[in-house]
Write a protein that holds these residues in place. Structure first.
Motif, short mmCIF file in Angstrom:
data_model
loop_
_atom_site.label_atom_id
_atom_site.label_comp_id
_atom_site.label_asym_id
_atom_site.label_seq_id
_atom_site.Cartn_x
_atom_site.Cartn_y
_atom_site.Cartn_z
N ASP A 63 -10.28 -50.89 34.69
CA ASP A 63 -9.21 -49.75 34.71
C ASP A 63 -8.59 -49.28 36.41
OD1 ASP A 63 -9.68 -49.90 32.16
OD2 ASP A 63 -10.68 -48.07 31.78
N GLN A 64 -9.27 -49.77 37.33
CA GLN A 64 -8.50 -49.30 38.49
C GLN A 64 -9.36 -47.77 39.18
OE1 GLN A 64 -4.37 -50.74 39.34
NE2 GLN A 64 -4.96 -52.93 39.20
N GLU A 65 -10.14 -47.65 38.38
CA GLU A 65 -10.87 -46.62 38.85
C GLU A 65 -11.62 -46.66 40.32
OE1 GLU A 65 -13.75 -45.99 35.64
OE2 GLU A 65 -12.05 -45.31 34.33
N PRO A 66 -10.95 -45.49 41.07
CA PRO A 66 -10.98 -45.00 42.58
C PRO A 66 -13.02 -44.90 43.17
CG PRO A 66 -10.26 -42.83 42.38
CD PRO A 66 -10.73 -43.72 40.32
N TYR A 67 -13.58 -45.59 42.06
CA TYR A 67 -15.42 -45.53 42.06
C TYR A 67 -16.45 -46.01 41.55
CZ TYR A 67 -14.87 -42.95 38.01
OH TYR A 67 -14.70 -42.83 36.39
N ARG A 68 -17.10 -46.25 42.44
CA ARG A 68 -17.81 -47.73 41.75
C ARG A 68 -19.45 -45.86 40.83
NH1 ARG A 68 -14.00 -49.14 41.21
NH2 ARG A 68 -13.73 -51.64 41.12
N GLU A 69 -20.43 -47.09 40.11
CA GLU A 69 -22.08 -45.70 40.37
C GLU A 69 -22.77 -46.45 40.74
OE1 GLU A 69 -21.31 -43.08 36.25
OE2 GLU A 69 -20.75 -44.68 35.52
N THR A 70 -23.68 -46.51 40.68
CA THR A 70 -25.23 -46.67 41.30
C THR A 70 -26.24 -46.61 40.43
OG1 THR A 70 -26.11 -44.88 42.25
CG2 THR A 70 -24.43 -45.98 43.95
N GLY A 163 -10.22 -38.51 32.49
CA GLY A 163 -9.69 -39.89 33.20
C GLY A 163 -8.81 -39.57 34.26
N GLU A 164 -8.65 -40.68 34.79
CA GLU A 164 -7.55 -40.61 35.67
C GLU A 164 -6.56 -40.89 35.31
OE1 GLU A 164 -9.04 -40.91 38.44
OE2 GLU A 164 -10.68 -40.69 37.68
N ASP A 165 -5.28 -40.45 36.17
CA ASP A 165 -3.52 -40.63 36.03
C ASP A 165 -3.51 -41.50 36.00
OD1 ASP A 165 -3.98 -37.39 36.24
OD2 ASP A 165 -2.75 -37.78 38.11
N ARG A 307 -11.77 -48.14 47.91
CA ARG A 307 -11.46 -46.97 48.26
C ARG A 307 -10.10 -47.69 49.54
NH1 ARG A 307 -12.10 -40.74 46.91
NH2 ARG A 307 -12.58 -40.81 45.43
N GLY A 308 -11.25 -48.76 50.59
CA GLY A 308 -11.47 -49.67 51.90
C GLY A 308 -11.62 -48.18 53.09
N TYR A 309 -12.18 -47.43 52.98
CA TYR A 309 -12.07 -46.23 54.07
C TYR A 309 -13.37 -45.36 53.13
CZ TYR A 309 -10.27 -43.27 50.59
OH TYR A 309 -9.25 -42.61 49.92
N SER A 310 -14.35 -45.35 54.65
CA SER A 310 -15.17 -44.94 54.82
C SER A 310 -14.67 -42.96 54.78
CB SER A 310 -16.33 -44.76 55.61
OG SER A 310 -15.99 -44.81 56.91
N SER A 366 -3.05 -26.52 54.55
CA SER A 366 -3.84 -26.39 55.80
C SER A 366 -4.23 -26.30 56.77
CB SER A 366 -3.31 -25.03 55.44
OG SER A 366 -4.81 -24.77 55.46
N LEU A 367 -5.37 -27.49 56.89
CA LEU A 367 -6.50 -27.83 56.89
C LEU A 367 -5.99 -29.58 57.18
CD1 LEU A 367 -9.52 -26.37 56.06
CD2 LEU A 367 -8.57 -25.78 57.92
N GLY A 368 -4.98 -30.28 56.76
CA GLY A 368 -4.19 -31.59 56.45
C GLY A 368 -5.02 -32.76 55.47
N TYR A 369 -5.12 -31.88 54.40
CA TYR A 369 -6.16 -32.70 53.64
C TYR A 369 -4.50 -33.32 52.09
CZ TYR A 369 -11.49 -31.65 53.71
OH TYR A 369 -12.14 -31.62 53.69
N GLU A 370 -5.20 -35.05 52.24
CA GLU A 370 -3.25 -34.83 51.25
C GLU A 370 -3.67 -35.24 50.06
OE1 GLU A 370 -0.38 -35.94 54.54
OE2 GLU A 370 -2.11 -37.26 54.22
N LYS A 371 -2.87 -35.21 49.13
CA LYS A 371 -2.93 -36.18 47.65
C LYS A 371 -3.23 -36.98 47.70
CE LYS A 371 -2.31 -36.28 42.90
NZ LYS A 371 -1.31 -35.74 41.89
N VAL A 372 -3.92 -38.31 46.89
CA VAL A 372 -4.71 -39.58 46.99
C VAL A 372 -4.58 -40.06 45.97
CG1 VAL A 372 -6.02 -41.38 47.51
CG2 VAL A 372 -6.47 -39.50 49.23
N SER A 373 -4.70 -38.96 45.13
CA SER A 373 -4.68 -39.78 43.50
C SER A 373 -4.86 -38.94 42.57
CB SER A 373 -5.81 -41.11 43.28
OG SER A 373 -7.44 -40.34 43.21
N GLY A 374 -5.25 -38.84 41.33
CA GLY A 374 -5.64 -37.57 40.57
C GLY A 374 -5.95 -37.40 39.20
#
Length: 382
Positions: A63-70, A163-165, A307-310, A366-374
């Motif tokens: 489902d291309q969710e942006p996380y995995r579990e442990t 659910g994810e968008d 996600r492709g980044y730390s 204002s601190l530079g955060y930008e939306k990645v997903s929802g």
């Protein structure tokens, strides 16, 4: 311009009294059978944790969710003392014993304004389009209604799932078929840590300190106070607050304490909860430390390749209502960002309710955060 006088008041009729929760919940006496997909169905047990991890991560990948579990996260599902795992879970295994579907319902023992039951479940991508998801969700809804009815809490009630968008349309249609409507929307934000992090001085007797176990209960009280006016938020009990911390990063978590609070002024509003809640009032009278803001962070290494980044993740950020407007949240958040960067993380990440009443979304921008997903919460209001 309206013809009504500016002194006129609109009088709204009082809301009708709630029917008893046992009546509103409309709980069935028996749960519907789950028979689809030629699977063997039974309650989950702690021994299922490795297989359940595989199933949930297979679903997340499909489902291309942006996380995995442990495994630690899954094992925590079985250790919460308030959960009745035997009654509130279901897994479906194929002929080889592999788990192909699961269902869970859960509630929060601290709910005091709205009693909620959360639903989680899914079907392995190889076993979809067989009617399994429909039967699993029917079981979840029925069991959730039983949990509501048994709660004995005469409060507004809610069945909720997340659910994810980007969820598959079939999943969204299934939710709608059962009466779930999208009720709340969340933005997944990130901030590039290559950009300078601001220094944020605190005024008066406020002091930034690292999170510590000794201040954790005071932090819980701060959280319950900070989120009293947030939609959908409920008080956390001590056991719920400390449970589920397999990814907690104490080295990335920071608190703001008031070394010399005006106890008399704070207690003056205790009866109406204008300034502090009853638990905080008791702690103040006992001379306990006062945490007024916090940034609790976690580290999710398994999500980095997805996600492709730390990144360092801010789980929760809050400020007591009596201390808003004093840059407490910015100071705690900036301290966390500096700690993320010092450990080589590329981004700071967090989720925010897009209708957060404290103005947090504007703060993050204002601190530079930008939306990645929802993501979103679907619910049935009862």
């Amino acid at each position: 311009m309206s013809s009504a006088s500016t002194t006129d008041q609109v009088v709204h009729p009082p809301a009708p009294p709630l029917a008893p929760i046992a009546e509103r919940a409309a709980a069935p006496s028996t749960l519907p059978a789950v028979t689809a997909g030629d699977l063997t169905w039974r309650p989950a047990t702690s021994a299922d944790a490795p297989a359940l991890l595989t199933l949930r991560n297979d679903i997340a990948e499909a489902d291309q969710e942006p996380y995995r579990e442990t495994l630690d996260e899954i094992e925590e599902l079985f250790t919460a003392p308030w959960r009745d795992v035997a009654a509130d879970t279901l897994v479906g295994a194929d002929a080889d014993g592999a788990l192909r579907a699961y269902a869970m319902v859960d509630t929060n023992p601290g709910d005091a304004r709205t009693v909620r039951v959360f639903l989680a479940g899914g079907v392995h991508p190889t076993h979809r389009a067989r009617g399994i998801g429909r039967e699993v969700l029917a079981w979840q809804v029925a069991r959730a209604r039983q949990v509501l009815a048994a709660s004995g809490k005469e409060l507004p009630a809610r069945l909720a799932l997340y659910g994810e968008d980007s969820d598959p349309p079939a999943k969204v249609r299934l939710y709608a078929r059962f009466g779930f409507a999208p009720r709340r929307f969340y933005a997944d934000l990130r901030r590039d840590l290559a950009a300078p992090v601001p220094e944020v001085p605190l005024d008066g007797s406020l002091r930034l300190v690292p999170w510590s176990p000794e201040l954790d209960e005071a932090t819980r009280l701060a959280h319950n106070d900070a989120f009293r006016d947030h939609w959908g938020s409920e008080p956390r009990t001590a056991e719920a607050w400390t449970h589920g911390r397999s990814h907690h990063a104490p080295q990335w978590s920071f608190l703001v304490v008031d070394d010399a609070p005006d106890v008399d002024a704070l207690l003056a509003g205790a009866e109406t909860e204008d300034l502090v809640d009853e638990e905080t009032a008791a702690a103040l009278r006992a001379g306990e430390p006062l945490v007024v803001g916090y940034q609790m962070a976690s580290r999710y290494d398994e999500d980095f390749p997805v996600r492709g980044y730390s990144f360092g993740y801010t789980d929760i950020l809050g400020v007591r209502r009596a201390y808003r407007g004093r840059r407490v949240a910015v100071a705690a958040l900036a301290a966390g960002m500096r700690a993320f960067a010092a450990d080589g993380m590329q981004y700071a990440s967090l989720d925010v309710d897009t209708e957060n009443p404290s103005g947090a979304h504007g703060l993050y921008a204002s601190l530079g955060y930008e939306k990645v997903s929802g993501s979103r919460m679907y619910s049935i209001e009862i």
